[in-house]
Scaffold this active site. Structure first.
Site, mmCIF file in Angstrom:
data_model
loop_
_atom_site.group_PDB
_atom_site.id
_atom_site.type_symbol
_atom_site.label_atom_id
_atom_site.label_comp_id
_atom_site.label_asym_id
_atom_site.label_seq_id
_atom_site.Cartn_x
_atom_site.Cartn_y
_atom_site.Cartn_z
ATOM 1 N N CYS A 46 43.764 -35.344 4.025
ATOM 2 C CA CYS A 46 42.982 -36.578 4.074
ATOM 3 C C CYS A 46 43.552 -37.607 5.045
ATOM 4 C CB CYS A 46 42.867 -37.181 2.682
ATOM 5 S SG CYS A 46 42.082 -36.084 1.483
ATOM 6 N N HIS A 104 41.081 -44.759 3.116
ATOM 7 C CA HIS A 104 40.583 -43.436 2.773
ATOM 8 C C HIS A 104 39.828 -43.524 1.455
ATOM 9 C CE1 HIS A 104 40.230 -39.299 1.724
ATOM 10 N NE2 HIS A 104 41.206 -39.314 0.845
ATOM 11 N N ASN A 109 34.880 -38.013 -1.645
ATOM 12 C CA ASN A 109 36.060 -37.864 -0.797
ATOM 13 C C ASN A 109 35.778 -36.794 0.247
ATOM 14 O OD1 ASN A 109 38.517 -37.321 0.384
ATOM 15 N ND2 ASN A 109 39.634 -37.026 -1.529
#
Length: 418
Positions: free
Chosen positions: A117, A257, A287
């Site tokens: 990520c 994020h 996500n």
């Protein structure tokens, strides 16, 4: 650290999400969950998933073309392509090379970068160095994922969290003191077991046994990752701001994020940033790993939340464990909003049949009984044949059961079970 030889700016942003929209109510058809449970623990209401025939490079190409158009750059002017992804089309050739061919970027070098990520921030930092050092003038940085392809759709601890998407940025030279002002990257490999895809590499090559055990799917220890994220995001942001000679008071917009709304909210409180200065779109996309920040940037540009001259703070964390932050003085406005959907596509609601089928296979793999079937009989019928390698080697660390009381709680949830 960005060299002082010349500055580096983001000249264009592009994003892309697939059309299929899977809501929390849709997921309740295949796993034991409900909309309220997911929303209160993660902030997610829906996510986008790619069709079975759509690969990471398909989403990456759309995002890249949009970023190049916004920057006024032709594909044959690109010097380097960096693709951050944990879901490449294949182990090799790199997705960057596949993208180079599809774009017609014939003069560009290309490579993939894997930092989970944190991938987009890592790729942004890597690309900036080539320009700052004078080696290249135009670098295309892409974060793209099709995480739906590595999810166990029968596991509510992971399937409720992840989505698919792609985002791209075009990097170009700038005057010193403009564009990217600060960068900070970090890693802690001792936490690798907290977030991983165990099989498919050289440690556990693909085999009937690894497939039968479901070891090609994402595994997470949500409680530990949550604690790591809240601390690390703050530390990374402070380091990048210090490098830029700025403080949190100078930040006009915070783009974190998009892993969990609770994590975003906790980090904003630590920075003393009001939520109106924070970009949040996890409720609609989930996500999307390396695509998370560039997709959020694309939306923020379309809605006018990012303007020329503003100071924008980007912060990410991910598997590895990795983390990174960037401070950017933004250089341009977007004159009109632009959709994120693939060209010619409209959002398409409803649970895709392939997800329903995969969830059923997951339940069978776990030995869950079919309707009216005794549990013991189902377990015996679905158990894989004797494994050719030791069981312990096929299930290192058993991360999904590492925390007492974590059974059934979604990763990064920060809360208890239903």
């Amino acid at each position: 650290m960005v060299a002082a030889v010349r500055g580096v700016t983001i000249a264009g942003i592009g994003g892309c999400v697939p059309p299929a929209v899977v809501t929390n109510d849709d997921l309740a058809q295949v796993v034991e969950t409900d909309d309220e449970w997911i929303r209160t623990r993660t902030g997610i209401r829906q996510r986008r998933v790619a069709d079975p025939g759509t690969a990471t490079s398909d989403l990456a190409e759309v995002a890249a073309r949009r970023a190049l158009e916004e920057a006024g750059v032709r594909p044959d002017q690109v010097d380097l392509i960096i693709v951050a992804t944990v879901t490449p089309d294949m182990p090799f050739p790199s997705t960057a090379c596949l993208l180079q061919d599809r774009l017609g970027a014939t003069r560009a070098a290309g490579f993939d970068l894997e930092a989970a990520c944190s991938g987009f921030v890592y790729a942004l930092a890597a690309g900036a160095q080539f320009i700052a050092a004078g080696l290249y003038d135009t670098v295309l940085v892409v974060g793209a994922e099709t995480l739906s392809k590595i999810i166990d759709w029968s596991d509510r601890r992971t399937c409720v969290l992840l989505g698919d998407g792609a985002g791209a940025a075009v990097l170009r030279p700038a005057a010193p003191g403009e564009g990217i002002l600060g960068l900070y990257l970090g890693a802690d490999g001792s936490g690798g077991d907290l977030l991983k895809q165990p099989a498919g590499g050289s440690r556990l090559p693909a085999s009937p046994e690894t497939v039968a055990r479901g070891l090609h799917f994402v595994q997470m220890n949500g409680r530990e990752v949550f604690k790591f994220a809240v601390k690390t995001m703050g530390d990374a942001a402070q380091a990048a701001l210090a490098q830029a000679g700025l403080t949190f008071d100078d930040v006009d917009l915070y783009v974190p994020h998009q892993a969990n709304f609770r994590i975003i909210e906790s980090s904003a409180r630590r920075f003393d940033l009001p939520l109106e200065r924070v970009v949040v779109n996890i409720d609609r996309y989930g996500n999307t790993s390396a695509a998370s920040i560039p997709v959020a940037l694309d939306e923020a540009l379309s809605t006018g939340r990012i303007r020329a001259g503003q100071t924008v703070l980007l912060v990410a964390f991910g598997g590895g464990l990795t983390w990174g932050a960037a401070v950017v003085r933004w250089g341009y406005d977007r004159p009109a909003p632009r959709p994120l959907e693939m060209p010619g596509q409209e959002p398409r609601y409803g649970l895709p049949e392939w997800i329903r089928e995969q969830a059923a296979r997951g339940r069978a793999r776990a030995g869950e009984p079919a309707q009216g079937e005794p549990a013991a009989a189902a377990s015996e019928a679905t158990a894989p044949a004797a494994l050719a390698v030791p069981r312990a080697a096929l299930d290192p660390a058993a991360v999904t059961a590492a925390s007492p009381g974590s059974e059934g709680r979604p990763a990064w949830g920060g809360g208890g079970t239903r």
